[in-house]
Design a protein around this motif. Structure first.
Motif, PDB file in Angstrom:
ATOM      1  N   ALA A   6     -84.158 -17.780   5.453  1.00 54.49           N
ATOM      2  CA  ALA A   6     -84.507 -18.714   6.525  1.00 54.49           C
ATOM      3  C   ALA A   6     -86.014 -18.810   6.682  1.00 54.49           C
ATOM      4  O   ALA A   6     -86.758 -17.903   6.304  1.00 54.49           O
ATOM      5  CB  ALA A   6     -83.871 -18.269   7.841  1.00 54.49           C
ATOM      6  N   ASN A   7     -86.470 -19.904   7.264  1.00 53.58           N
ATOM      7  CA  ASN A   7     -87.901 -20.130   7.412  1.00 53.58           C
ATOM      8  C   ASN A   7     -88.362 -20.164   8.862  1.00 53.58           C
ATOM      9  O   ASN A   7     -89.505 -20.450   9.125  1.00 53.58           O
ATOM     10  CB  ASN A   7     -88.307 -21.421   6.708  1.00 53.58           C
ATOM     11  CG  ASN A   7     -89.808 -21.507   6.517  1.00 53.58           C
ATOM     12  OD1 ASN A   7     -90.496 -20.499   6.511  1.00 53.58           O
ATOM     13  ND2 ASN A   7     -90.313 -22.703   6.380  1.00 53.58           N
ATOM     14  N   GLY A   8     -87.523 -19.848   9.811  1.00 55.67           N
ATOM     15  CA  GLY A   8     -87.923 -19.869  11.213  1.00 55.67           C
ATOM     16  C   GLY A   8     -87.701 -18.543  11.894  1.00 55.67           C
ATOM     17  O   GLY A   8     -87.356 -18.494  13.060  1.00 55.67           O
ATOM     18  N   LEU A   9     -87.898 -17.461  11.168  1.00 52.38           N
ATOM     19  CA  LEU A   9     -87.627 -16.135  11.711  1.00 52.38           C
ATOM     20  C   LEU A   9     -88.753 -15.663  12.621  1.00 52.38           C
ATOM     21  O   LEU A   9     -89.921 -15.952  12.380  1.00 52.38           O
ATOM     22  CB  LEU A   9     -87.459 -15.131  10.572  1.00 52.38           C
ATOM     23  CG  LEU A   9     -86.365 -15.422   9.565  1.00 52.38           C
ATOM     24  CD1 LEU A   9     -86.410 -14.411   8.442  1.00 52.38           C
ATOM     25  CD2 LEU A   9     -85.006 -15.409  10.227  1.00 52.38           C
ATOM     26  N   HIS A  10     -88.378 -14.910  13.638  1.00 54.55           N
ATOM     27  CA  HIS A  10     -89.331 -14.238  14.525  1.00 54.55           C
ATOM     28  C   HIS A  10     -89.225 -12.750  14.234  1.00 54.55           C
ATOM     29  O   HIS A  10     -88.180 -12.157  14.473  1.00 54.55           O
ATOM     30  CB  HIS A  10     -88.975 -14.481  15.994  1.00 54.55           C
ATOM     31  CG  HIS A  10     -89.230 -15.863  16.467  1.00 54.55           C
ATOM     32  ND1 HIS A  10     -88.543 -16.959  16.005  1.00 54.55           N
ATOM     33  CD2 HIS A  10     -90.100 -16.341  17.379  1.00 54.55           C
ATOM     34  CE1 HIS A  10     -88.976 -18.037  16.619  1.00 54.55           C
ATOM     35  NE2 HIS A  10     -89.929 -17.700  17.460  1.00 54.55           N
ATOM     36  N   VAL A  11     -90.290 -12.162  13.710  1.00 62.75           N
ATOM     37  CA  VAL A  11     -90.296 -10.734  13.402  1.00 62.75           C
ATOM     38  C   VAL A  11     -91.351 -10.069  14.268  1.00 62.75           C
ATOM     39  O   VAL A  11     -92.508 -10.477  14.266  1.00 62.75           O
ATOM     40  CB  VAL A  11     -90.614 -10.479  11.908  1.00 62.75           C
ATOM     41  CG1 VAL A  11     -90.536  -8.997  11.598  1.00 62.75           C
ATOM     42  CG2 VAL A  11     -89.685 -11.277  11.009  1.00 62.75           C
ATOM     43  N   ILE A  12     -90.936  -9.049  15.012  1.00 58.49           N
ATOM     44  CA  ILE A  12     -91.877  -8.331  15.869  1.00 58.49           C
ATOM     45  C   ILE A  12     -92.136  -6.963  15.261  1.00 58.49           C
ATOM     46  O   ILE A  12     -91.233  -6.324  14.733  1.00 58.49           O
ATOM     47  CB  ILE A  12     -91.353  -8.208  17.319  1.00 58.49           C
ATOM     48  CG1 ILE A  12     -92.426  -7.633  18.236  1.00 58.49           C
ATOM     49  CG2 ILE A  12     -90.073  -7.404  17.378  1.00 58.49           C
ATOM     50  CD1 ILE A  12     -92.129  -7.771  19.704  1.00 58.49           C
ATOM     51  N   GLY A  13     -93.392  -6.553  15.310  1.00 59.13           N
ATOM     52  CA  GLY A  13     -93.741  -5.248  14.772  1.00 59.13           C
ATOM     53  C   GLY A  13     -95.134  -4.833  15.201  1.00 59.13           C
ATOM     54  O   GLY A  13     -95.876  -5.600  15.824  1.00 59.13           O
ATOM     55  N   ASP A  14     -95.473  -3.626  14.848  1.00 60.87           N
ATOM     56  CA  ASP A  14     -96.799  -3.082  15.151  1.00 60.87           C
ATOM     57  C   ASP A  14     -97.785  -3.501  14.069  1.00 60.87           C
ATOM     58  O   ASP A  14     -97.454  -3.487  12.883  1.00 60.87           O
ATOM     59  CB  ASP A  14     -96.747  -1.555  15.237  1.00 60.87           C
ATOM     60  CG  ASP A  14     -95.880  -1.078  16.390  1.00 60.87           C
ATOM     61  OD1 ASP A  14     -95.873  -1.730  17.443  1.00 60.87           O
ATOM     62  OD2 ASP A  14     -95.201  -0.044  16.227  1.00 60.87           O
ATOM     63  N   LEU A  15     -98.964  -3.853  14.470  1.00 59.02           N
ATOM     64  CA  LEU A  15    -100.018  -4.252  13.546  1.00 59.02           C
ATOM     65  C   LEU A  15    -100.693  -3.010  12.979  1.00 59.02           C
ATOM     66  O   LEU A  15    -101.167  -2.155  13.728  1.00 59.02           O
ATOM     67  CB  LEU A  15    -101.055  -5.111  14.274  1.00 59.02           C
ATOM     68  CG  LEU A  15    -102.325  -5.475  13.514  1.00 59.02           C
ATOM     69  CD1 LEU A  15    -101.999  -6.348  12.315  1.00 59.02           C
ATOM     70  CD2 LEU A  15    -103.296  -6.186  14.441  1.00 59.02           C
ATOM     71  N   ASP A  16    -100.726  -2.885  11.657  1.00 60.54           N
ATOM     72  CA  ASP A  16    -101.466  -1.820  10.995  1.00 60.54           C
ATOM     73  C   ASP A  16    -102.893  -2.332  10.821  1.00 60.54           C
ATOM     74  O   ASP A  16    -103.198  -3.077   9.901  1.00 60.54           O
ATOM     75  CB  ASP A  16    -100.825  -1.487   9.641  1.00 60.54           C
ATOM     76  CG  ASP A  16    -101.529  -0.347   8.922  1.00 60.54           C
ATOM     77  OD1 ASP A  16    -102.589   0.115   9.401  1.00 60.54           O
ATOM     78  OD2 ASP A  16    -101.024   0.075   7.869  1.00 60.54           O
TER      79      ASP A  16
END
Length: 124
Positions: A41-51
């Motif tokens: 898919a091309n509309g994903l929302h991924v949340i994570g910590d920034l390295d």
């Protein structure tokens, strides 16, 4: 049936259909890094910590590259085509919106979560 009523019904149905399509195209689930890596898919929302040690801004290409991690131990390289958001250096978490391509997440939008200067300090 009058032609005016028929035209009004058709226009109303078309307008409702367009609104539903716009809503469904913009309504995207939050997924983990592992789920994003296996999705097409091309509309994903991924949340994570920034390295922050991996943060690189290429001014010539107007591109930002970084790695994000999540609580499940996932790591993912992200490329954002566009200028770096002004508060990118202070960000602690990132929501990348886009999709995977060639093993890299290509974000079309970044939402940053930064520590707020307005948060109260803990009492000792």
């Amino acid at each position: 049936m009058k032609i005016g009523v028929l035209i009004s019904v058709v226009v109303g149905v078309l307008a409702a259909s367009v609104m539903m399509m716009a809503f469904l195209n913009n309504a995207s689930p939050y997924v983990t890094i592992a789920e994003a890596k296996t999705s097409t898919a091309n509309g994903l929302h991924v949340i994570g910590d920034l390295d922050k040690t991996t943060l690189f801004t290429d001014l010539a290409k107007s591109e930002v590259r970084f790695t994000m991690t999540d609580a499940n131990g996932g790591r993912m390289d992200v490329i954002y085509d566009g200028p770096a958001p002004s508060n990118m250096g202070e960000a602690t978490q990132v929501v990348a919106i886009g999709g995977m391509k060639d093993g890299v997440f290509h974000a079309r939008q970044l939402n940053l979560k930064c520590p707020s200067k307005y948060e109260g300090k803990e009492k000792e």
